[in-house]
Each structure stands twice: as C-alpha cells, then as structure tokens.
Design a protein around this motif. Structure first.
Motif, PDB file in Angstrom:
ATOM      1  N   LEU A  25       0.945  -1.162  -0.002  1.00 50.54           N
ATOM      2  CA  LEU A  25      -0.023  -0.026  -0.064  1.00 50.54           C
ATOM      3  C   LEU A  25       0.758   1.307  -0.092  1.00 50.54           C
ATOM      4  N   LEU A  26       1.986   1.218   0.728  1.00 47.29           N
ATOM      5  CA  LEU A  26       2.704   2.466   0.839  1.00 47.29           C
ATOM      6  C   LEU A  26       3.533   2.598  -0.441  1.00 47.29           C
ATOM      7  N   LEU A  27       4.163   1.472  -1.261  1.00 47.20           N
ATOM      8  CA  LEU A  27       4.789   1.529  -2.463  1.00 47.20           C
ATOM      9  C   LEU A  27       3.757   2.219  -3.569  1.00 47.20           C
ATOM     10  N   THR A  28       2.305   1.790  -3.451  1.00 47.77           N
ATOM     11  CA  THR A  28       1.340   2.312  -4.304  1.00 47.77           C
ATOM     12  C   THR A  28       1.130   3.858  -4.056  1.00 47.77           C
ATOM     13  N   GLY A  51      -5.807   1.533 -12.048  1.00 38.34           N
ATOM     14  CA  GLY A  51      -7.057   0.819 -12.352  1.00 38.34           C
ATOM     15  C   GLY A  51      -6.793  -0.352 -13.437  1.00 38.34           C
ATOM     16  N   ASP A  52      -6.261   0.269 -14.593  1.00 37.27           N
ATOM     17  CA  ASP A  52      -6.501  -0.467 -15.831  1.00 37.27           C
ATOM     18  C   ASP A  52      -5.166  -1.588 -15.709  1.00 37.27           C
ATOM     19  N   GLY A  53      -4.307  -1.404 -14.836  1.00 35.38           N
ATOM     20  CA  GLY A  53      -3.395  -2.435 -14.792  1.00 35.38           C
ATOM     21  C   GLY A  53      -3.423  -3.307 -13.573  1.00 35.38           C
ATOM     22  N   PHE A  54      -4.462  -3.198 -12.916  1.00 36.49           N
ATOM     23  CA  PHE A  54      -4.485  -3.804 -11.332  1.00 36.49           C
ATOM     24  C   PHE A  54      -4.647  -5.392 -11.721  1.00 36.49           C
ATOM     25  N   TRP A  55      -5.355  -5.947 -12.608  1.00 35.09           N
ATOM     26  CA  TRP A  55      -5.454  -7.186 -12.886  1.00 35.09           C
ATOM     27  C   TRP A  55      -4.532  -7.762 -13.820  1.00 35.09           C
ATOM     28  N   GLY A  56      -3.372  -7.055 -14.195  1.00 39.58           N
ATOM     29  CA  GLY A  56      -2.515  -7.382 -15.277  1.00 39.58           C
ATOM     30  C   GLY A  56      -1.528  -8.665 -14.780  1.00 39.58           C
ATOM     31  N   LEU A  57      -1.585  -9.077 -13.481  1.00 40.26           N
ATOM     32  CA  LEU A  57      -0.810 -10.092 -12.917  1.00 40.26           C
ATOM     33  C   LEU A  57      -1.646 -11.496 -12.600  1.00 40.26           C
ATOM     34  N   PRO A 307      -2.333  -8.257  -7.054  1.00 36.77           N
ATOM     35  CA  PRO A 307      -2.746  -7.096  -7.902  1.00 36.77           C
ATOM     36  C   PRO A 307      -2.436  -5.730  -7.772  1.00 36.77           C
ATOM     37  N   PHE A 308      -2.060  -5.532  -6.533  1.00 38.62           N
ATOM     38  CA  PHE A 308      -1.521  -4.178  -6.256  1.00 38.62           C
ATOM     39  C   PHE A 308      -0.302  -3.924  -6.668  1.00 38.62           C
ATOM     40  N   TYR A 309       0.567  -5.129  -6.812  1.00 37.33           N
ATOM     41  CA  TYR A 309       2.043  -4.769  -7.460  1.00 37.33           C
ATOM     42  C   TYR A 309       1.694  -4.498  -8.936  1.00 37.33           C
ATOM     43  N   ALA A 310       0.692  -5.152  -9.544  1.00 35.21           N
ATOM     44  CA  ALA A 310       0.288  -5.364 -10.845  1.00 35.21           C
ATOM     45  C   ALA A 310      -0.088  -3.593 -11.077  1.00 35.21           C
ATOM     46  N   ILE A 348      16.873  -0.468  -7.898  1.00 35.63           N
ATOM     47  CA  ILE A 348      15.575   0.298  -7.334  1.00 35.63           C
ATOM     48  C   ILE A 348      14.524   0.085  -7.983  1.00 35.63           C
ATOM     49  N   ILE A 349      14.543  -0.112  -9.311  1.00 34.56           N
ATOM     50  CA  ILE A 349      13.142  -0.123 -10.022  1.00 34.56           C
ATOM     51  C   ILE A 349      12.361  -1.332  -9.542  1.00 34.56           C
ATOM     52  N   ASN A 350      13.299  -2.451  -9.173  1.00 35.79           N
ATOM     53  CA  ASN A 350      12.878  -3.735  -8.912  1.00 35.79           C
ATOM     54  C   ASN A 350      11.898  -3.661  -7.563  1.00 35.79           C
ATOM     55  N   LEU A 351      12.044  -2.670  -6.755  1.00 35.92           N
ATOM     56  CA  LEU A 351      11.119  -2.431  -5.684  1.00 35.92           C
ATOM     57  C   LEU A 351       9.858  -2.349  -6.166  1.00 35.92           C
ATOM     58  N   PHE A 352       9.485  -1.473  -7.227  1.00 32.89           N
ATOM     59  CA  PHE A 352       8.524  -1.363  -7.682  1.00 32.89           C
ATOM     60  C   PHE A 352       7.851  -2.216  -8.623  1.00 32.89           C
ATOM     61  N   VAL A 353       8.839  -2.599  -9.565  1.00 32.16           N
ATOM     62  CA  VAL A 353       8.305  -3.517 -10.788  1.00 32.16           C
ATOM     63  C   VAL A 353       9.201  -4.923 -10.480  1.00 32.16           C
ATOM     64  N   PRO A 354       8.521  -5.613  -9.635  1.00 29.55           N
ATOM     65  CA  PRO A 354       9.379  -6.799  -9.052  1.00 29.55           C
ATOM     66  C   PRO A 354       9.045  -8.203 -10.151  1.00 29.55           C
TER      67      PRO A 354
END
Length: 436
Positions: A25-28, A51-57, A307-310, A348-354
């Motif tokens: 949630l904090l990363l979001t 919202g559009d990407g939320f279900w991408g994973l 889904p939050f990570y997506a 660094i990017i991996n923390l947000f795009v794992p």
C-alpha cells in the motif's frame, strides 16, 4: 563482526518493516506521488493507469499460488517426507543446517526460480524439525539462495534476448546464452556467491541465548486418519487406481516434454511436475485433498497483494517514471561503468516492478541505446539489469510471500538477515560487473 552487524539490522527491520500488505500500500502511494510530482501526470491519469493495470498479473498470481500449493502437497507425501528427513539428518548442528539449506536453495534457484523458492522453504522446515537452530535465520538463508536465479538457467532476461524475434532483436540481434548465462564473468560471479552467501549466513548465526526456535511439533504436517469407507463416493475418494490413472499420464507427458521434445523448465512445467508427482505419491485423492486444505491456508498474501503490484507496475511504466529512473542513472555512466549503473537502477526499479520481464521491457529502451552510444558491452549490460532485478529481492517481500507462507513467518522475521546479504552481495555483484 557479521553477527554483531546483524543484531541492529534484525531489530531495525522487526521494528519498522510493516506487514507486506502495508508495504505494498505504501509503495502504491509512493509510486502515485512520484508519477504526479516527477512526470507531471494528473491524479486522474495515475488512477487510470493503476486501475487498468490492477489485474495484469492474474495469470502470474495463479502460477505463484500453485507454486505454493503444489510444492506443499508434494512435500507432504510420504516418500518426499522420508527424503527430506534423510537430507536434514545430514546437518546435525545449527551451523551445518544454515549452510546446507543455503546451498540447496541456491542450487534449486539456479535451475529454476520457482523450484528454488519452494524447495528452500520446505527443506528449512524439515531442518527445523531435526536441528535446534534459529528458525528466522534458517528461513532467511533459504530465501537468500534466490539471489542467483537470474544468473541461472531460468533467467528471464538472458533467455528473452536469446529468443528469435524478441522485442529488441532489430537493435541487438539474438544474443546466445554463451554470452550471458554461461559467460565467464557470470559463471565466476555465481561461483563466488555460492561460497560467500552460505558463509555470511553461517556467520550471522545468533548465540544460543539469542536464538528463536520453533516447536518441531508445530511444523509437522499430518495426514488425517483414514475413515471407515461405507459409501461408493468414499471408495472413489480413497481409490489408488483413480489417482494413478490420472497421475501416471501426467508424468508421461513430462517425459515427452523433456526427453522427446527437448523442452525446458518454466513455471507451468514446475507446477505440473509438483502436482502430478503429488497425485501419484499421495496414492489416493482423499490424501491429496487433505493436504490441499492444509496448503491453501498460506496463500492469502499472494491473492491480495499481487494485484496491487500489478497496479504499481502499470503506474511506473505508463507514466514514464521507470524510464526516467533508468535514464537518470544511464546519464552518469561511461562504457566501463554502464553495467554498474544499470545494476543499481534495476535494483531500485525492482522495488516497484518486481518482475524480470517487466524490468527488461522498461530498461531495455534506455540502456541499449546508451550501451551503443558509449560502446559498452551489451550482454554485460543485460546481465547487469538481470542481477539488479535479483539483488533487491532480498529486500522486496513480493517474492518472499510463498516462502513465508510455507514457513509460517512474517517478512519482518527474516528481512533483517536479508539486509546484511543485500549489502554483501551488492558489493560482490557490483565488483564483478565492473572489473571481471
């Protein structure tokens, strides 16, 4: 010295690292604020990206849930339990247990990352049943073996650029794994990590009075007693013939996949292997279902958090924020230092795009032109992004969720030890990318 350093790291993480759900949630919020502040995106645009990407994973989430469930069910079969018992009996002492679980996890992760996550966690549980050892460090050691996955046989970035028609093929062509996974610098780096990571884990072992142990009875998985069979439906549930009529063809499919068609390991094949071995080795559908009921309890974190990570990944990519990060680091580099800065930016990017594939999709359009302009070695730059993606997984609880679910721990229990490994391995990987 490492034992002394690990104490404040463990206390720091235990005190300040929130539950992985709070972390996501904090990363979001951080990613959203950065997209608005840095990329000048409107709040509405950011909400739409999210919202559009939320279900991408969804597909990947199901795969990870199956990694957890099928791996647990397989480990709960009598033959695998006996095998784990024998392997764990070789440890005998706490230091040996720490080293052994690290090496097993690293070897399995080098073969396939999903395989490594499950095998390491399950073996750690079995060791804890037989050896009196700090359970937090034992599980952290199992997870730390994951560091080598992107330099191994299932590394998504080197396999992507080795595939005909990949999305950067027009720029760099097809780069074989001989220049990436099996290059001298990568093999030397993997071998060094196979020596250093177990030793670091061993040296962090707390003294007995500071260790936290777990009751072996709590970790033991038990099968329910077989009930009296009176109904036809119960006969089917306890039928070995039914289990084997389905399970054996599944194993024959795997023989065809590996032997006749020369296929390799991927996440779907790993899950297929675990599931059908579990079907056969449990011997009856009822035993499998009993194990499933026990396994599913640990999957809640995967279901709610992925889904939050997506959504975060969508914000980072669609807003241009990930590309801006990559460009800022590439601007600092020359031909010799570009692999280092690629590694740091990927971490660094991996923390947000794992996601290894997601990492390369974001960074390749930035790092490849920079490599061409500076005259840097492109395979090394690609592997630098791969190692950066693997490196900060030691701090990112995304990939630890299956391990934590199997072990019955929280992220704060193991991440203090992983923080020390993050520092040590970061220095080693940076040196290898720059000087080897």
């Amino acid at each position: 010295m490492l034992r002394l350093l690990s104490r404040p790291a463990v206390r720091l993480v235990e005190r300040y690292l929130p539950d992985p759900y709070i972390f996501v949630l904090l990363l979001t919020l951080v990613a959203s604020a950065a997209a608005i502040g840095v990329e000048r995106q409107t709040p509405l645009a950011v909400i739409r990206y999210w919202g559009d990407g939320f279900w991408g994973l969804l597909e990947f989430s199901m795969q990870m849930l199956l990694v957890l469930i099928t791996g647990f069910m397989l480990a709960n079969t009598p033959p695998v339990q006996r095998l784990l018992d024998r392997l764990a009996a070789q440890a005998g002492t706490a230091p040996r247990a720490i080293v052994l679980v690290t090496l097993i996890s690293m070897a399995a992760s080098w073969i396939n990352w999903g395989f490594g996550l499950v095998v390491g966690a399950l073996f750690a549980k079995e060791l804890a049943r037989q050896v009196r050892v700090d359970y937090r460090l034992l599980v952290a050691s199992a997870y730390s073996g994951f560091i080598v996955w992107h330099g191994g046989l299932a590394g998504s970035i080197p396999l992507t650029i080795a595939t005909d028609g990949h999305f950067t093929a027009e720029r760099i062509g097809v780069i074989g794994t001989g220049s990436t996974i099996f290059s001298v610098f990568n093999l030397v780096l993997v071998m060094v990590l196979f020596i250093v990571v177990p030793l670091v884990n061993r040296m962090m072992l707390p003294p007995e009075e500071e260790s936290i142990h777990v009751d072996p009875k709590v970790l033991k998985t038990t099968q329910r007693e077989r009930q009296h069979i009176s109904r036809p439906a119960e006969r089917l549930e306890n039928s070995r013939a039914l289990a084997w009529l389905v399970g054996i063809p599944g194993l024959l499919f795997l023989v065809d996949h590996f032997v006749l068609r020369g296929g390799g390991l991927n996440l779907n094949i790993v899950n297929f292997l675990f599931l059908f071995l579990a079907i056969v080795l449990h011997r009856t559908p009822r035993r499998l279902l009993n194990s499933l009921q026990e396994a599913i309890q640990g999957g809640a974190g995967i279901v709610i958090q992925f889904p939050f990570y997506a959504g975060i990944m969508a914000i980072m990519v669609e807003s241009g924020l990930a590309e801006t990060f990559a460009q800022s680091f590439a601007s600092l580099a020359n031909a010799d230092t570009l692999p280092f800065w690629s590694f740091i930016s990927a971490g660094i990017i991996n923390l947000f795009v794992p996601s290894g594939g997601g990492q390369w999709a974001v960074q390749a359009p930035v790092m490849l032109p920079a490599a061409e302009t500076l005259g840097a070695d492109i395979p090394r730059v690609a592997m630098a992004v791969a190692w950066g993606d693997a490196w900060t997984n030691l701090l990112q609880p995304f990939w630890a969720l299956p391990v934590l679910a199997i072990a019955g721990l929280k992220a704060k229990d193991i991440m203090g030890f992983c923080l020390i490994q993050l520092i040590v391995t970061g220095i080693i990987i940076s040196a290898a990318l720059t000087f080897l």
